[in-house]
Design a protein around this motif. Structure first.
Motif, PDB file in Angstrom:
ATOM      1  N   THR A  51       0.850  -1.186   0.000  1.00  0.00           N
ATOM      2  CA  THR A  51       0.000   0.000   0.000  1.00  0.00           C
ATOM      3  C   THR A  51       0.883   1.231   0.000  1.00  0.00           C
ATOM      4  OG1 THR A  51      -1.768  -1.124   1.209  1.00  0.00           O
ATOM      5  CG2 THR A  51      -1.758   1.287   1.273  1.00  0.00           C
ATOM      6  N   ARG A  88       2.092   4.430   1.027  1.00  0.00           N
ATOM      7  CA  ARG A  88       1.850   5.151   2.278  1.00  0.00           C
ATOM      8  C   ARG A  88       1.748   6.663   2.073  1.00  0.00           C
ATOM      9  NH1 ARG A  88       6.130   2.585   6.352  1.00  0.00           N
ATOM     10  NH2 ARG A  88       5.107   4.031   7.802  1.00  0.00           N
ATOM     11  N   GLY A 130      -2.192   5.905  -0.464  1.00  0.00           N
ATOM     12  CA  GLY A 130      -3.041   4.727  -0.461  1.00  0.00           C
ATOM     13  C   GLY A 130      -3.027   4.040  -1.810  1.00  0.00           C
TER      14      GLY A 130
END
Length: 414
Positions: free
Chosen positions: A62, A64, A67
């Motif tokens: 994912t 950071r 997203g």
């Protein structure tokens, strides 16, 4: 986008990128007509080179920053036959030219004085890979914090011309801008330094590098690893030697090289051009000193430090280099450029001399110091090549012990 700084990159990580502001108070040159043009210098190796770009999406991570799955761009440069032909690759993708032009206008470049869009690299586009019986060793490259891979093309193209496959990354959302297929430009976020955020930036970069190694391994089996439709250059399958992998970087890219080596044993040798081996630096920041794991524990494989403006493992303003030096268990050397500056190790010394009076007064010295430009370009190329030739190809050299009269300002540190 860049902010004024009192001490450039020596104070905080965001100031790595802001080193250009050493050129404060620049006189605005008169606009030239027609615009100044330039190309990157020829490569020096026995092989002609070509390159292609990869849009990578790592769905196991994912992002950071924003997203969703992590995506970023890579340029892969590699040896081709001397009789290969075709169009040369641009220095900047067309969609990035307005971004770069606007950035430099803030530092005294007159709009339209330089034709940034016409610049070409020595590399051809997508020519067939030249086969080697053993396969070509692979070297990764990571740029300075917030910067982008294109700004180091003179060095990466030249290394490829000496028999390497070089894969250069732009770390999306941290970098000022990145061009994606279809003309999409992703601009960087405003980065706020905290203990947690700076560690996240480094962790993201390390993840990008490790996934790139996975993608290159997939490509060596003949599978195209890009997220968009595409194909590998002819002859690519089985053309890499992934038992010989290096990693070099400038500034935070050098930090990334060392930290990736700590976590990933696939990387056999690393080189840091002027990057601290810490995420936070202590005073004058209001943050504690945060050495990387590479600095705290060292590495058991070869690592080279090359610094400018007093940056060596003997000096105290950067505690991470002495800490790394005392903990390093593998081969280690330190080279210093007293007349250089932080961006000596970029394309600026190759580009700016071609632009004449289109370059604002003192801009060149603010970016790469008073080192002669030809020595800056040739020396940076030579030391990177000698390091990887030694540790990935087994070619002996005395360069790191004795230096070379060809590059007198590159001084081994005892």
């Amino acid at each position: 986008m860049f902010r004024a700084i009192p001490r450039s990159w020596l104070a905080r990580p965001l100031r790595y990128a802001a080193v250009l502001l050493l050129a404060l108070g620049l006189a605005v040159p008169a606009a030239a007509a027609p615009p100044k043009r330039f190309d990157l210098p020829p490569t020096t190796g026995p092989y002609q080179v070509a390159s292609f770009t990869l849009h990578l999406i790592d769905r196991s991570r994912t992002d950071r920053f924003v997203g969703g799955a992590r995506e970023y761009m890579v340029t892969v440069t590699y040896p081709v036959a001397r009789n290969a032909h075709g169009p040369r690759a641009p220095w900047l993708e067309p969609v990035l030219v307005p971004e770069w032009s606007a950035t430099l206008q803030g530092y005294g470049f007159v709009p339209g004085a330089v034709d940034w869009g016409s610049a070409r690299r020595p590399a051809l586009r997508n020519a067939p890979l030249l086969r080697h019986p053993r396969g070509w060793p692979v070297v990764l490259f990571s740029p300075g914090l917030q910067f982008f891979r294109e700004l180091y093309s003179a060095m990466t193209d030249d290394l490829a011309s000496h028999g390497y496959v070089v894969a250069s990354m732009t770390h999306t959302h941290e970098a000022f801008y990145a061009a994606f297929p279809g003309g999409r430009v992703v601009r960087g976020q405003d980065l706020v330094e905290t203990v947690e955020s700076t560690q996240m930036w480094l962790d993201t970069r390390v993840g990008d590098a490790r996934y790139l190694l996975d993608a290159l391994a997939l490509s060596d089996r003949g599978f195209y690893p890009g997220a968009d439709p595409g194909r590998l250059p002819a002859g690519w399958r089985g053309g890499l030697d992934l038992s010989r992998i290096g990693f070099f970087g400038h500034s935070y890219g050098g930090t990334t090289a060392a930290e990736t080596m700590f976590f990933d044993r696939r990387v056999d040798a690393g080189l840091d051009f002027d990057g601290r081996l810490s995420t936070t630096y202590g005073p004058p920041q209001d943050l504690p000193y945060g050495p990387t794991r590479a600095a705290r524990f060292g590495l058991d494989r070869p690592f080279l430090l090359i610094g400018a403006q007093g940056h060596t493992h003997l000096d105290s303003f950067d505690p991470s280099w002495p800490q790394f030096w005392s903990n390093q268990r593998g081969w280690k050397r330190d080279v210093h450029l007293p007349l250089g500056a932080h961006f000596t190790f970029s394309d600026f010394p190759a580009i700016l001399p071609q632009l004449g009076d289109a370059v604002p007064a003192d801009f060149a010295a603010g970016t790469y110091g008073t080192l002669p430009e030809a020595e800056a370009v040739a020396g940076t190329r030579a030391y990177a090549r000698a390091f990887f030739d030694l540790h990935l190809k087994g070619r002996p050299t005395r360069l790191f012990e004795t230096g070379s009269p060809a590059y007198p300002n590159f001084q081994p540190v005892r």
